[in-house]
Design a protein around this motif. Structure first.
Motif, PDB file in Angstrom:
ATOM      1  N   UNK A  48       0.723  -1.310   0.301  1.00  0.00           N
ATOM      2  CA  UNK A  48      -0.158  -0.375   0.049  1.00  0.00           C
ATOM      3  C   UNK A  48       0.631   1.046  -0.218  1.00  0.00           C
ATOM      4  N   UNK A  49       1.058   2.103  -1.187  1.00  0.00           N
ATOM      5  CA  UNK A  49       1.828   2.939  -1.077  1.00  0.00           C
ATOM      6  C   UNK A  49       1.249   3.982  -1.464  1.00  0.00           C
ATOM      7  N   UNK A  50       1.462   5.025  -0.902  1.00  0.00           N
ATOM      8  CA  UNK A  50       1.108   6.828  -1.520  1.00  0.00           C
ATOM      9  C   UNK A  50       0.430   6.814  -2.679  1.00  0.00           C
ATOM     10  N   UNK A  51      -0.316   8.094  -2.239  1.00  0.00           N
ATOM     11  CA  UNK A  51      -0.331   8.560  -4.497  1.00  0.00           C
ATOM     12  C   UNK A  51       0.517   9.036  -5.328  1.00  0.00           C
ATOM     13  N   UNK A  52       1.793   9.876  -3.850  1.00  0.00           N
ATOM     14  CA  UNK A  52       2.450  10.590  -4.967  1.00  0.00           C
ATOM     15  C   UNK A  52       3.521   9.845  -5.318  1.00  0.00           C
ATOM     16  N   UNK A  53       3.817   8.027  -5.221  1.00  0.00           N
ATOM     17  CA  UNK A  53       5.064   7.648  -5.605  1.00  0.00           C
ATOM     18  C   UNK A  53       5.855   8.211  -6.187  1.00  0.00           C
ATOM     19  N   UNK A  54       6.574   7.886  -6.703  1.00  0.00           N
ATOM     20  CA  UNK A  54       7.510   8.329  -8.325  1.00  0.00           C
ATOM     21  C   UNK A  54       8.033   9.732  -8.363  1.00  0.00           C
ATOM     22  N   UNK A  55       6.977  10.797  -7.772  1.00  0.00           N
ATOM     23  CA  UNK A  55       6.860  12.138  -8.119  1.00  0.00           C
ATOM     24  C   UNK A  55       8.579  12.492  -7.756  1.00  0.00           C
ATOM     25  N   UNK A  56       8.981  13.240  -8.734  1.00  0.00           N
ATOM     26  CA  UNK A  56       9.996  14.279  -8.243  1.00  0.00           C
ATOM     27  C   UNK A  56      10.062  15.157  -7.531  1.00  0.00           C
TER      28      UNK A  56
END
Length: 320
Positions: A48-56
């Motif tokens: 369960x990862x946050x929606x902002x995963x991968x955001x710079x």
């Protein structure tokens, strides 16, 4: 394990194991030292990862810094940190890892290069150049925290009481300072008690001198200070040698906290001289050699042999 014939383990002033080396192993010794099973290997990221995963969150380009005798310690170093990842920095000690952390944390300004920090997903970044570089106070305002490599020289004031060391860098925030500049000592002690409870710092005595704590508990206190401030909760955490001189139980605890920050949508830049630690924690690994990035590998392709070749400059960076 390599040199001894017999081993004795003491815990809390008592002998808890006494046997021949041939009759035990690393896991059994760790369990005897801590009193429970200890896991220091790789742990899968939370599903369960946050929606902002991968955001710079942070981007550094072309960082250069030359020391006082003319040796280039950073040579065109570029990197990016994204939400939901731990990036490991490996390399033989003295190849620019320490200087990279200090530049990114605002402890020194580079000779050249730029730094961009993103305060909101897709927003306009805050940019820094050598003429107007980031400083540690500004870094905290931008929700970046730093756990330095040398906790005695840069992380604590050893003669200070724990409650004084636990608020360093945050002493001017409204939580700890009145409108007239007076320190709110009761609030500082209460916050330190909360840090000690949250990070299992022993003994739980905010009035004890910082120098009286073990290395592991000193490190946990520094990590708690940098990650628990509610008004400046970090999105980016820069960590140097997080478990140097730390006991096995504290290593497991610190690793768990770094993974928790990643799983909650933060980014961690981890500098460690221990390849086992990098392999256990990192999602991708940057290798530095003579002040430059010799290569970068996803964790699935990382082995001690592959990293060792890059650290020794024996592998063409194009192959990575």
């Amino acid at each position: 394990m390599a040199l001894c014939d017999n081993v004795t383990v003491m815990r809390q002033g008592q002998v808890v194991l006494d046997c021949a080396i041939a009759d035990t192993g690393i896991d059994a010794l760790a369990e005897a030292m801590v009193g429970r099973r200890v896991h220091l290997g790789r742990v899968a990221a939370s599903a369960e990862r946050p929606a902002n995963d991968g955001i710079l969150l942070l981007s550094a380009q072309g960082l250069r810094w030359t020391d006082a005798v003319g040796v280039p310690r950073l040579d065109a170093v570029s990197l990016a940190l994204h939400a939901g990842e731990i990036v490991g920095v490996a390399g033989v000690s003295g190849n620019g890892q320490s200087e990279l952390l200090e530049v990114l944390a605002g402890m020194r300004a580079p000779d050249d290069g730029t730094l961009a920090m993103f305060t909101a997903p897709g927003g306009v970044p805050v940019r820094f150049t050598p003429r107007r570089w980031l400083d540690p106070a500004r870094a905290r305002e931008l929700h970046m925290a730093h756990v330095p490599e040398d906790r005695h020289r840069c992380g604590l004031v050893l003669p200070f009481a724990a409650w004084e060391s636990a608020v360093l860098g945050h002493q001017h925030t409204p939580r700890f300072a009145s409108a007239f500049g007076w320190m709110r000592r009761l609030a500082m002690r209460a916050a330190t008690q909360q840090m000690m409870d949250g990070y299992d710092v022993r003994p739980r005595n905010p009035n004890l001198r910082s120098s009286k704590f073990s290395g592991g508990n000193q490190q946990k206190l520094v990590l708690a200070r940098e990650s628990m401030a509610p008004e400046l909760a970090p999105r980016v955490l820069l960590v140097g040698q997080p478990t140097r001189g730390v006991d096995i139980g504290a290593i497991e605890f610190i690793h768990g906290r770094l993974r928790a920050m990643r799983d909650n949508g933060g980014a961690v830049l981890l500098v460690s001289s221990e390849l086992d630690e990098i392999l256990a924690l990192a999602d991708r690994v940057i290798v530095m050699d003579r002040g430059r990035i010799a290569g970068e590998l996803p964790i699935a392709r990382c082995t001690e042999a592959a990293l060792g070749k890059l650290m020794a400059g024996a592998q063409d960076r194009a192959l990575t």
